[in-house]
Write an enzyme that holds these catalytic residues in place. Sequence first.
Site, PDB file in Angstrom:
ATOM      1  N   GLY A  11       4.425   3.219   1.775  1.00  0.00           N
ATOM      2  CA  GLY A  11       4.637   2.743   0.294  1.00  0.00           C
ATOM      3  C   GLY A  11       6.593   2.968   0.835  1.00  0.00           C
ATOM      4  NE  ARG A  72       0.370   1.570   0.389  1.00  0.00           N
ATOM      5  CZ  ARG A  72       1.114   2.492   0.367  1.00  0.00           C
ATOM      6  NH1 ARG A  72       0.881   3.415   1.101  1.00  0.00           N
ATOM      7  NH2 ARG A  72       1.105   3.177  -1.054  1.00  0.00           N
ATOM      8  CB  THR A 125       6.256  10.625  -0.709  1.00  0.00           C
ATOM      9  OG1 THR A 125       5.434  10.153  -1.835  1.00  0.00           O
ATOM     10  CG2 THR A 125       6.136  12.037  -0.284  1.00  0.00           C
ATOM     11  CG  ASP A 127       3.574  10.488  -4.228  1.00  0.00           C
ATOM     12  OD1 ASP A 127       3.928   9.531  -5.380  1.00  0.00           O
ATOM     13  OD2 ASP A 127       2.463   9.852  -3.626  1.00  0.00           O
ATOM     14  CG  ASP A 129       2.264  14.056  -2.146  1.00  0.00           C
ATOM     15  OD1 ASP A 129       3.573  14.052  -1.287  1.00  0.00           O
ATOM     16  OD2 ASP A 129       1.706  13.242  -2.281  1.00  0.00           O
TER      17      ASP A 129
HETATM   18  O1  F6P Z   1       2.695   7.283  -2.976  1.00  0.00           O
HETATM   19  C1  F6P Z   1       3.451   6.570  -3.448  1.00  0.00           C
HETATM   20  C2  F6P Z   1       3.675   5.785  -4.435  1.00  0.00           C
HETATM   21  O2  F6P Z   1       4.411   5.311  -4.674  1.00  0.00           O
HETATM   22  C3  F6P Z   1       2.184   6.462  -5.028  1.00  0.00           C
HETATM   23  O3  F6P Z   1       2.750   6.899  -6.394  1.00  0.00           O
HETATM   24  C4  F6P Z   1       1.765   5.322  -5.034  1.00  0.00           C
HETATM   25  O4  F6P Z   1       0.083   5.681  -6.556  1.00  0.00           O
HETATM   26  C5  F6P Z   1       1.639   4.403  -4.642  1.00  0.00           C
HETATM   27  O5  F6P Z   1       1.799   5.047  -3.764  1.00  0.00           O
HETATM   28  C6  F6P Z   1       1.407   3.141  -4.890  1.00  0.00           C
HETATM   29  O6  F6P Z   1       0.897   2.567  -3.898  1.00  0.00           O
HETATM   30  P1  F6P Z   1       1.019   0.571  -3.140  1.00  0.00           P
HETATM   31  O7  F6P Z   1       2.334   0.614  -3.278  1.00  0.00           O
HETATM   32  O8  F6P Z   1       0.204   0.007  -2.284  1.00  0.00           O
HETATM   33  O9  F6P Z   1       0.907   0.188  -4.917  1.00  0.00           O
END
Ligand code: F6P
Length: 341
Positions: A11, A72, A125, A127, A129
């Site tokens: 992402g 991805r 990220t 997140d 994490d």
């Molecule tokens: O890991 C980063 C993140 O933004 C998460 O917080 C979220 O669940 C996910 O990616 C969303 O991913 P996508 O862009 O594939 O919808």
Amino acid sequence: MGAIGVLTAGGDCPGLNAVIRGVVSRAIELDAEVVGIRDGWEGLMHDRTMPLDRESVRGILARGGTILGTSRMDPYIHGDGLASCNPTLRRNGIDRLIVVGGDGTLRSAMRLADEGLNIIGVPKTIDNDIPGTDTTFGFATAVQVATDAIDRLTTTAEAHNRVMIVEVMGRTQGWIATYAGIAGGADFILVPEFAYDIAEVVDKLRSRHRSGHHYSIVVVAEGIEPPPGYRTAANKKDAFGFERLGGVAYQVASAIEDQTSFETRVTILGHIQRGGSPVASDRVLATRLGVKATDLAVSGATNVMVAVRGTTMVACPMEEATASIRAVPPDLYDSAATFFG
Ligand code: F6P
């Protein structure tokens, strides 16, 4: 020395362009060549590259997204690991790779390092994490976006005597929820790391509303379990095999509205948290990570991730960075809980 390849995968995240600019500028200073790989691992497997020079990184520091693009795709899920990347590496004279990504991306990068490619990881990220580093760039921006949203929702909640449920990202961890909840003065914060009891949430909201506060803000992390009895069908999976999250706030809202009769509304912030310009602290962190990653790549280091510890940039073994997911610690959540209800 061959060229340094750089790619951004997974992402996107505010600050990716600052990392790329840091990598390229330091490489120019050190007289090293950089090749940009487009669209993450997909570009590495399908030879989609672009030259990166001073001109290509001019004016990108404050821009969201990534000039390289991202995807991805994964070399081990969608290809044969290093064998799928070798043709592109050879054609472009790349013998070391800077990989900017989150946990899934870094795990694949570590496998490539185990197969013999020189790899430097850069943690990325919103997140927050990834273990081994104090924080990740993009997180501060996401928290700021979520906090601004909570501030706005608070005034409309107050005007209408409503409960506002604000859902934020974070996948299986509640860092954005906890930070934005504290910063926005949330009346409850629900995160995946700590199980909640919906009856307790309802009780606290009831007594809050009885004691003269006629509105409430509840921040929920997208990765929490729905309240018992409010489950819906499982979400779809993304290309990495991760469950696509989003929407649990509706189930929390239904439970609260059913049990309190307080008028309740839901806001899901979604990708707004990932878009746009990085805040200043993310620009600084991302720049420093990019510069340090290039230093490490040029020095011949491999299988390490650049990390920030205090105010210092260090090389952290990739194994440490990919061994687990960093959870919100109990003492942090406990500080937030002081303000619940
Ligand atoms: O890991 C980063 C993140 O933004 C998460 O917080 C979220 O669940 C996910 O990616 C969303 O991913 P996508 O862009 O594939 O919808």
